[in-house]
Design a protein around this motif. Structure first.
Motif, short mmCIF file in Angstrom:
data_model
loop_
_atom_site.label_atom_id
_atom_site.label_comp_id
_atom_site.label_asym_id
_atom_site.label_seq_id
_atom_site.Cartn_x
_atom_site.Cartn_y
_atom_site.Cartn_z
N ASN A 137 1.66 -16.15 0.83
CA ASN A 137 1.75 -17.45 1.50
C ASN A 137 2.91 -17.49 2.48
O ASN A 137 2.83 -18.12 3.53
CB ASN A 137 1.93 -18.57 0.47
CG ASN A 137 0.72 -18.70 -0.41
OD1 ASN A 137 -0.25 -17.96 -0.24
ND2 ASN A 137 0.77 -19.60 -1.38
N LEU A 138 3.97 -16.80 2.15
CA LEU A 138 5.15 -16.82 3.00
C LEU A 138 5.11 -15.73 4.07
O LEU A 138 5.53 -15.94 5.21
CB LEU A 138 6.39 -16.61 2.11
CG LEU A 138 7.75 -16.84 2.76
CD1 LEU A 138 7.90 -18.30 3.17
CD2 LEU A 138 8.88 -16.46 1.78
N LEU A 139 4.58 -14.55 3.70
CA LEU A 139 4.66 -13.40 4.61
C LEU A 139 3.31 -13.07 5.24
O LEU A 139 3.21 -12.15 6.06
CB LEU A 139 5.15 -12.16 3.85
CG LEU A 139 6.49 -12.31 3.13
CD1 LEU A 139 6.86 -11.01 2.42
CD2 LEU A 139 7.59 -12.69 4.11
N GLY A 140 2.27 -13.80 4.87
CA GLY A 140 0.93 -13.45 5.34
C GLY A 140 0.43 -12.23 4.58
O GLY A 140 1.22 -11.50 3.96
N GLY A 141 -0.88 -12.00 4.64
CA GLY A 141 -1.46 -10.88 3.90
C GLY A 141 -0.86 -9.56 4.36
O GLY A 141 -0.51 -8.69 3.55
N LYS A 142 -0.72 -9.40 5.66
CA LYS A 142 -0.25 -8.12 6.20
C LYS A 142 1.21 -7.88 5.81
O LYS A 142 1.58 -6.81 5.32
CB LYS A 142 -0.38 -8.17 7.72
CG LYS A 142 -0.37 -6.83 8.36
CD LYS A 142 -0.75 -6.96 9.83
CE LYS A 142 -2.19 -7.39 10.01
NZ LYS A 142 -2.41 -8.30 11.12
N GLY A 143 2.05 -8.91 6.00
CA GLY A 143 3.48 -8.76 5.70
C GLY A 143 3.69 -8.48 4.22
O GLY A 143 4.52 -7.63 3.84
N ALA A 144 2.91 -9.18 3.36
CA ALA A 144 3.07 -8.98 1.92
C ALA A 144 2.64 -7.56 1.54
O ALA A 144 3.29 -6.90 0.72
CB ALA A 144 2.25 -10.01 1.15
N GLY A 145 1.55 -7.10 2.14
CA GLY A 145 1.06 -5.75 1.85
C GLY A 145 2.07 -4.69 2.25
O GLY A 145 2.32 -3.73 1.50
N LEU A 146 2.69 -4.86 3.40
CA LEU A 146 3.68 -3.88 3.86
C LEU A 146 4.91 -3.90 2.96
O LEU A 146 5.48 -2.86 2.62
CB LEU A 146 4.06 -4.17 5.31
CG LEU A 146 2.98 -3.78 6.33
CD1 LEU A 146 3.22 -4.46 7.67
CD2 LEU A 146 2.92 -2.26 6.49
N ALA A 147 5.31 -5.13 2.55
CA ALA A 147 6.46 -5.25 1.66
C ALA A 147 6.19 -4.50 0.36
O ALA A 147 7.02 -3.74 -0.13
CB ALA A 147 6.74 -6.72 1.38
N GLU A 148 4.98 -4.69 -0.16
CA GLU A 148 4.63 -4.05 -1.43
C GLU A 148 4.60 -2.52 -1.28
O GLU A 148 5.12 -1.80 -2.14
CB GLU A 148 3.25 -4.58 -1.87
CG GLU A 148 2.86 -4.21 -3.27
CD GLU A 148 3.70 -4.90 -4.33
OE1 GLU A 148 4.38 -5.90 -4.02
OE2 GLU A 148 3.69 -4.42 -5.48
N MET A 149 4.02 -2.06 -0.20
CA MET A 149 3.94 -0.61 -0.01
C MET A 149 5.34 -0.01 0.09
O MET A 149 5.63 1.05 -0.44
CB MET A 149 3.14 -0.28 1.25
CG MET A 149 1.65 -0.36 1.02
SD MET A 149 0.77 0.80 2.06
CE MET A 149 0.60 -0.14 3.53
N SER A 150 6.18 -0.69 0.82
CA SER A 150 7.53 -0.17 0.98
C SER A 150 8.26 -0.10 -0.36
O SER A 150 8.96 0.85 -0.68
CB SER A 150 8.29 -1.05 1.98
OG SER A 150 9.52 -0.46 2.26
N ARG A 151 8.08 -1.13 -1.17
CA ARG A 151 8.64 -1.15 -2.51
C ARG A 151 8.19 0.05 -3.34
O ARG A 151 8.90 0.52 -4.20
CB ARG A 151 8.06 -2.37 -3.26
CG ARG A 151 9.01 -3.41 -3.47
CD ARG A 151 8.41 -4.69 -3.91
NE ARG A 151 9.39 -5.65 -3.48
CZ ARG A 151 10.38 -6.07 -4.26
NH1 ARG A 151 10.45 -5.70 -5.50
NH2 ARG A 151 11.30 -6.88 -3.79
N LEU A 152 6.95 0.47 -3.09
CA LEU A 152 6.40 1.60 -3.84
C LEU A 152 6.86 2.93 -3.25
O LEU A 152 6.35 3.98 -3.61
CB LEU A 152 4.87 1.54 -3.82
CG LEU A 152 4.22 0.37 -4.54
CD1 LEU A 152 2.73 0.28 -4.19
CD2 LEU A 152 4.40 0.51 -6.03
#
Ligand code: PEP
Ligand code: MG
Length: 907
Positions: A34-49
């Motif tokens: 909701n805050l980062l949009g689908g794309k931003g959230a996905g990139l954040a998650e990938m980077s975390r991994l």
């Protein structure tokens, strides 16, 4: 930039304005859509991994809302945060934003919390200007590439950010017009034939055009470019396209869009660069191994566009061994393998991953759950359960009932010799036989003439969709496993062979030629028949015989789970012993509809049937029926035997009699002779049977009210067959069904007739059989008086074909003339004869069930209209508490799965 000091952003729980990601860290998480949009959230998650995504940062949706609230001004503090974000990217990539020697280029993309494809704007290659372009040229050793990127950037920025308009007369994009003029001036045809010098001139011409049309100069300063692009992306949230899209889907405007700025990475800077797509499992077979394709020195779209045939990611025993990604770039390959494992484990689903190698460094651009064949869908889900990744219910939820259909598609007989003239990539399984056509229009036209066709193209594009739908199979000369043709065909479950490089297509002449080893050049003309094997990639001349398909080993287990999970029984509509046997193989637990009229059409009996219809009195009719009786007894015996132990619902004769009438003189003469009457008399009797509206005429139970001996004979045949089988020890379970009942009195009279005949036969045979008597519910009135009808019925079976016809007043025979217009204009989202109309027909069904069960609480209720095999309709039947659905044998597995999913969706 302009800022506002209003406290609206601070008021939003003190959340940051910008969330960074990259280099194994990230400020955000995958949960923050909701805050980062689908794309931003996905990139954040990938980077975390610790997935190597190109670094970047996301400006939040809250900033977007604040931007609008403040009259399109940025909130205070954003400037500093964005600068820090850019510094973060610079540090990871080792390049500088606006740097003359080693410039950092950015992509700027929108990202709402749900994907809104193509609705909002994107700017790529941001940061290029007359200085940085030289740095890019130098570093890439490729001035042409640098100026081509620059030219594209100026055009994109001009359109998206500055708002360049198309020519009002020609509706042409001004930049396209300049590009076309440049190609003409240089005497070349393709964009790729323009050299760096020409592209450099174009940049200047684009900029001059901007100044002329808008009266502003193109911003050369990288930071000015950046703020312009961010503002444009925010503004695109309110562009008319996006607003209409939100209205259609009911998305509120205060969701806002995030903006993600990310380092550009290039797979086309030289031979140490590459770009590709990889699936974490084999998308065709479901095997647990990576599959995918890549190209050295290319951009992402080159892999999917189909213009170059890509190489495999994995080294295989084939000739491509040395050219595989695994061999060509072993370090990057190993990293990719690790990223694939991490992503699949994290998302617990097979992933489709886009990657790029820029000068030896691997970047993952995107991951999503991968599209797969029906075969792979089943295998992957069962494997995941066995690997302990997901449970059985989840495996069932992940199945697409429609895609299961692919597993039920035919394959060519391996034992028949093949005249293989070419071999391409096995892009989508199946066996297709059809006449060669070369365009989508041709395909549609030939199919409308009743031909089966194979569409042959160099490559396909979205305009070819209609032709792809119409064709049996698709064959392309270019393109790989992820090309348009391959992806689209796989989605449709349609046989497709791509990348068949030996094909030389001459569209004008309507033919293709192939060099076949040992045969020389073979020419195939428009209209010639070819056979395509989507499982091996082979192309054969002529028609090959096809065999029933072989589902993956895991299929039976998965269907077993479905059977354990579902509450609805699944039966088949089958009229012959062969269909009944097939239905058993597909897992049907009984027959829900055996239409006896199909038996009346047999060559050996149609004359007797005609005699019966043309008979003018009961005695004549009984004489004809006596000839039909033994044949009917054999029919029922075969079906009851094939379905031993399971119920078989036999529907007494339904269609209007005129359907069986003789039509030409030889047929009329035959009947005249059999009845011992003149031709004229026969013609008179036939004419007397004509009806204006046979669908609402003398059919169904009405036939039996007027000519009871017809149903009597059928019942006699059923009970005799059952008695004989029972005497043999076969568990025959007939259910006798009366069609088109609208009044309880109809059923009560026919019930008496059935019982009387059954008793007579059983007494004669000295055997007892269990049988039941029920009715179809296929008229609105039957639903309304179902409580009274139920007094005389052991079961109800909804005939939703007729119920749809009579509820809508839509003729089953004639509505196809105007239904397409209703579908085109969105009056129907799906044909109501395919997907049950829950609001109208469904409401009547609900009344019918409630009233029927108010009389008999344990009344058995099923459905046997075409809807019984449609997943959405099956779900409705589950929800309404039906006991079973019945559909054609091929759809039985689909209905079993849909019934399981309906049960699971209740949990
Ligand atoms: C129906 O009407 O839904 C049905 C199954 O019967 P028929 O299609 O034979 O009319
Ligand atoms: Mg019917």
């Amino acid at each position: 930039m302009t800022t506002t000091s209003e406290p609206e952003v601070a008021a939003q729980a003190g959340r940051a304005l910008v969330y960074r990601f990259g280099d194994g860290t990230s400020d955000g998480t995958g949960e923050m859509r909701n805050l980062l949009g689908g794309k931003g959230a996905g990139l954040a998650e990938m980077s975390r991994l610790n997935i190597p995504v190109p670094p970047g940062f996301t400006v939040t949706t809250e900033v977007c809302n604040a931007f609008y609230a403040a009259g399109r001004q940025y909130p205070q503090g954003l400037d500093a945060d964005v600068r820090a974000g850019v510094a973060h990217i610079e540090r990871i990539v080792g390049a500088g934003f606006g740097d003359a020697e080693n410039p950092l280029l950015l992509s700027v993309r929108s990202g709402a919390r749900v994907s809104m494809p193509g609705m909002m704007d994107t700017v790529l290659n941001l940061g290029l200007n007359d200085v940085t372009v030289e740095g890019l040229a130098e570093r890439s050793q490729n001035p042409r590439f640098a100026y081509d990127s620059y030219r594209r950037f100026v055009a994109m920025y001009g359109d998206v950010v500055l708002g360049m308009e198309r020519d009002p007369v020609s509706d042409r994009d001004p930049f396209e017009a300049l590009l076309a003029a440049k190609k003409q001036a240089r005497g070349v045809e393709l964009d790729t034939e323009l050299d760096a010098e020409a592209l450099k001139e174009l940049v200047a011409e684009y900029k001059a055009e901007i100044t002329e049309q808008l009266g502003v100069s193109f911003p050369d300063d990288s930071w000015e470019q950046l703020w312009g692009a961010v503002g444009a992306v925010f503004s695109s949230w309110e562009n008319p396209r996006a607003v209409v899209y939100r209205d259609i889907y009911g998305y509120p405007s205060d969701w806002g869009t995030a903006v993600t700025l990310q380092a550009m990475v290039f797979g086309n800077l030289g031979d140490d660069c590459a770009t590709g797509v990889v699936f974490t499992r084999d998308a065709a077979t479901g095997e647990r191994r990576l599959s995918g394709e890549y190209l050295i020195n290319a951009q992402g779209e080159d892999v999917v566009a189909g213009a170059r045939t890509p190489q495999p990611v994995i080294a295989s025993a084939s000739a491509d061994y040395e050219r595989s990604f695994e061999r060509a770039m072993p370090d990057s390959y190993q990293q990719l393998e690790r990223a694939c494992a991490t992503l699949e484990e994290h998302f617990k689903e097979m992933q489709d991953i886009e990657f790029t190698v820029q000068q030896g460094r691997l970047w993952i651009l995107q991951t999503r759950s991968g599209k797969r064949t029906g075969h792979a869908m089943v295998k992957i889900a069962v494997d995941f359960v066995e690997e302990g990744v997901i449970d059985r219910d989840e495996a069932l939820r992940r199945q697409s009932p429609e895609q299961l259909e692919e597993l039920l598609h035919p394959v060519f007989d391996q034992d028949v010799e093949r005249d293989v003239i070419a071999k391409g990539l096995a892009a989508s399984p199946g066996a297709a036989v059809g006449r060669v056509v070369f365009s989508a229009d041709e395909a549609a036209e030939w199919v409308s003439r009743g031909e089966r066709v194979t569409l042959v193209r160099n490559e396909t594009s979205p305009e070819d969709i209609e032709g792809m739908i119409a064709a049996q199979g698709i064959l392309t000369a270019r393109g790989g496993m992820t090309s348009h043709a391959a992806v689209v065909a796989r989605g449709m479950g349609k046989c497709c062979v791509t990348g068949c490089g030996s094909l030389k297509i001459e569209y004008q002449q309507g033919r293709f030629t192939v060099d076949v080893p040992g045969q020389g050049s073979v020419t195939v003309e428009r209209g010639d028949v070819i056979s395509l094997d989507g499982t091996t990639g082979e192309v054969m001349l002529g028609e090959l015989p096809a065999l029933d398909p072989v589902p993956p080993e895991e299929y039976d287990l998965l269907m077993q789970w479905a059977d354990d999970a579902r509450r609805l029984e699944v039966r088949a509509n089958a009229d012959t012993p062969a269909d009944a046997a097939k239905a058993r193989v597909f897992g049907a637990h009984g027959i829900g509809l055996c239409r006896t009229e199909h038996m009346f059409f047999g060559d050996d009996r149609v004359l007797a049937v005609r005699e019966m219809i043309c008979a003018e009195n009961e005695a004549e009719r009984r004489e004809a029926l006596a000839k039909i009786l033994p044949m009917q007894r054999d029919d029922f015996s075969g079906i009851l035997r094939a379905m031993a132990g399971y119920p078989v619902t036999i529907r007494l004769l339904d269609p209007p009699l005129h359907e069986f009438l003789p039509t030409d003189e030889p047929e009329l003469l035959e009947v005249a002779e059999a009845l011992g009457i003149t031709l004229e008399e026969t013609e008179r009797r036939v004419a007397a049977l004509e009806e204006f509206n046979p669908m609402l005429g003398h059919r169904g139970v009405r036939l039996a009210i007027t000519f009871p001996e017809i149903y009597e004979t059928q019942v006699q045949a059923i009970i005799e067959a059952a008695c004989d089988l029972v005497a043999e020890g076969v568990d025959a379970k007939p259910e006798i069904m009366v069609p088109l009942v609208g009044m309880e009195a109809e059923l009560s009279q026919i019930r008496d007739l059935i019982n009387a005949m059954a008793r007579r036969v059983m007494d004669e045979r000295g055997t007892r059989v269990d049988f039941s008597i029920g009715t179809m519910i296929e008229l609105p009135r039957a639903c309304m008086v179902a409580d009274r009808i139920a007094e005389y019925a052991d079961f109800f079976s909804f005939g939703t074909n007729d119920l749809t016809q009579t509820t809508y007043g839509l003729s089953r025979d004639d509505s196809s003339r105007f239904l397409p217009a209703y579908l085109d204009r969105d009056l129907f989202t799906r044909d109501p004869f395919v997907e049950l109309d829950r609001d109208g027909v469904g409401a009547l069904m609900r009344i019918g069930i409630e009233r029927g069960r108010s009389t008999k609480p344990d009344l058995q209720v099923g459905i046997c209209g075409e809807h019984g095999g449609d997943p959405s309709s099956v779900e409705f039947c589950h929800q309404r508490g039906l006991d079973y659905v019945s559909c054609s044998p091929f759809r039985v597995p689909i209905a079993r799965l849909a019934a399981a999913q309906a049960a699971l969706s209740e949990d």
